[in-house]
Scaffold this active site. Sequence first.
Site, PDB file in Angstrom:
ATOM      1  N   LYS A   1     -11.505  -6.636   6.198  1.00 53.17           N
ATOM      2  CA  LYS A   1     -12.324  -5.931   7.199  1.00 53.17           C
ATOM      3  C   LYS A   1     -12.543  -6.778   8.458  1.00 53.17           C
ATOM      4  CE  LYS A   1     -12.799  -2.586   4.246  1.00 53.17           C
ATOM      5  NZ  LYS A   1     -11.640  -1.714   4.228  1.00 53.17           N
TER       6      LYS A   1
ATOM      7  N   CYS B   1       0.833  -1.211   0.000  1.00 51.84           N
ATOM      8  CA  CYS B   1       0.000   0.000   0.000  1.00 51.84           C
ATOM      9  C   CYS B   1       0.868   1.263   0.000  1.00 51.84           C
ATOM     10  CB  CYS B   1      -0.901  -0.012   1.233  1.00 51.84           C
ATOM     11  SG  CYS B   1      -1.741   1.575   1.500  1.00 51.84           S
TER      12      CYS B   1
ATOM     13  N   GLU C   1      -4.666   7.399   8.944  1.00 54.35           N
ATOM     14  CA  GLU C   1      -4.430   8.410   7.896  1.00 54.35           C
ATOM     15  C   GLU C   1      -2.925   8.667   7.770  1.00 54.35           C
ATOM     16  OE1 GLU C   1      -5.889  10.157   5.339  1.00 54.35           O
ATOM     17  OE2 GLU C   1      -7.493   8.750   5.728  1.00 54.35           O
ATOM     18  N   SER C   2      -2.386   8.262   6.633  1.00 50.89           N
ATOM     19  CA  SER C   2      -0.936   8.221   6.467  1.00 50.89           C
ATOM     20  C   SER C   2      -0.199   9.518   6.814  1.00 50.89           C
ATOM     21  CB  SER C   2      -0.587   7.793   5.039  1.00 50.89           C
ATOM     22  OG  SER C   2      -1.173   8.661   4.087  1.00 50.89           O
TER      23      SER C   2
ATOM     24  N   VAL D   1      -5.490   0.628   5.770  1.00 47.84           N
ATOM     25  CA  VAL D   1      -4.105   0.759   6.224  1.00 47.84           C
ATOM     26  C   VAL D   1      -3.536   2.023   5.599  1.00 47.84           C
ATOM     27  CG1 VAL D   1      -3.556  -1.643   6.703  1.00 47.84           C
ATOM     28  CG2 VAL D   1      -3.327  -0.805   4.352  1.00 47.84           C
TER      29      VAL D   1
HETATM   30  N1  LIG Z   1      -6.278   8.394   2.948  1.00 48.15           N
HETATM   31  C1  LIG Z   1      -5.791   7.138   3.451  1.00 48.15           C
HETATM   32  C2  LIG Z   1      -5.878   6.111   2.330  1.00 48.15           C
HETATM   33  C3  LIG Z   1      -5.495   4.707   2.806  1.00 48.15           C
HETATM   34  C4  LIG Z   1      -5.954   3.637   1.792  1.00 48.15           C
HETATM   35  O1  LIG Z   1      -6.699   3.904   0.845  1.00 48.15           O
HETATM   36  N2  LIG Z   1      -5.496   2.410   2.027  1.00 48.15           N
HETATM   37  C5  LIG Z   1      -5.936   1.318   1.176  1.00 48.15           C
HETATM   38  C6  LIG Z   1      -4.777   0.452   0.751  1.00 48.15           C
HETATM   39  S1  LIG Z   1      -3.615   1.292  -0.264  1.00 48.15           S
HETATM   40  C7  LIG Z   1      -6.885   0.408   1.946  1.00 48.15           C
HETATM   41  O2  LIG Z   1      -6.672   0.162   3.113  1.00 48.15           O
HETATM   42  N3  LIG Z   1      -7.906  -0.101   1.264  1.00 48.15           N
HETATM   43  C8  LIG Z   1      -8.864  -0.987   1.821  1.00 48.15           C
HETATM   44  C9  LIG Z   1     -10.221  -0.751   1.283  1.00 48.15           C
HETATM   45  O3  LIG Z   1     -10.394   0.124   0.431  1.00 48.15           O
HETATM   46  O4  LIG Z   1     -11.158  -1.431   1.747  1.00 48.15           O
HETATM   47  C10 LIG Z   1      -4.379   7.326   3.986  1.00 48.15           C
HETATM   48  O5  LIG Z   1      -3.678   8.228   3.488  1.00 48.15           O
HETATM   49  O6  LIG Z   1      -3.974   6.624   4.926  1.00 48.15           O
END
Ligand SMILES: N[C@@H](CCC(=O)N[C@@H](CS)C(=O)NCC(=O)O)C(=O)O
Length: 254
Positions: free
Chosen positions: A62, A35, A87-88, A75
């Site tokens: 989930k 990710c 939130e990264s 994540v």
């Molecule tokens: N805005 C969030 C985006 C995090 C994100 O989109 N993570 C994705 C993986 S790259 C995720 O966990 N996806 C799971 C899903 O969409 O259910 C951040 O910056 O942490």
Amino acid sequence: MPPTETFPHATSTALSTVESHQTPQDLIFYAGWWCPFAHRSWIALEEKGIPYQYKEVNPFKKEKHFLDINPRGLVPAIEYQGKALFESLVLCEFLEDAYPNHKPSILPGDAYTKAHARIWTDFAGKTLAPGFMRLLMAQGQEKQDVARTELYDAIRKFSAQIKGPYFLGEEFSLVDIAIAPWVVRDFIAAEHRGYSRSDVGTEWKQYAEHVEQRGSVLRTKSDLDKYAENWVPYLKDEAQSQFAIALRAGRAIP
Ligand SMILES: N[C@@H](CCC(=O)N[C@@H](CS)C(=O)NCC(=O)O)C(=O)O
């Protein structure tokens, strides 16, 4: 976004880093090796040498234990002394604030430069990263051409502000961290979407080469093939490419 079934663990140097971060700590880092958002926070942890325990999560599943930590189910997330955050980019700033004695700092001390860094971190987060995602996911020549032009325009705006070798100059900062995961993965856009660092401009090419060689970036990097595999379902372009062959042979990205 990457598929629900991902390769289960990090590879290459990232795997060694994971293996050396299994001891319980005050800070638990929940990530997916693939990710790009998790990659940001991981780079910040490594950059600052903060003790952490790495836990691999497939956020698409989930699972309840993970939703209890991040109700959004995404994540990266962390548990710090039993309290959860996610939130990264928020996590990166938190690490800076919670571990002030861990150097280097990823935000400048001077108020003006710090605000400047935040403006361009925001640009990297809201314009550059989505620009890469849009280009990768664009189907058909016409949409890909539009997405590539838009991305190049955005990168050129960013490039005009690069002091070199990093965005703010000698110091590696949050601005670099915000875009580093997409720099690491931009070979996929080069392979499948006609993107080329050189076509964007010399400043960008040189900058990208510095960022991808940073120790914290290298220590969190998995095999490029594994990143590429992760994107295959979205690219819909299985063609064997000369670019991939060049890359695996260790030649420079054009
Ligand atoms: N805005 C969030 C985006 C995090 C994100 O989109 N993570 C994705 C993986 S790259 C995720 O966990 N996806 C799971 C899903 O969409 O259910 C951040 O910056 O942490």
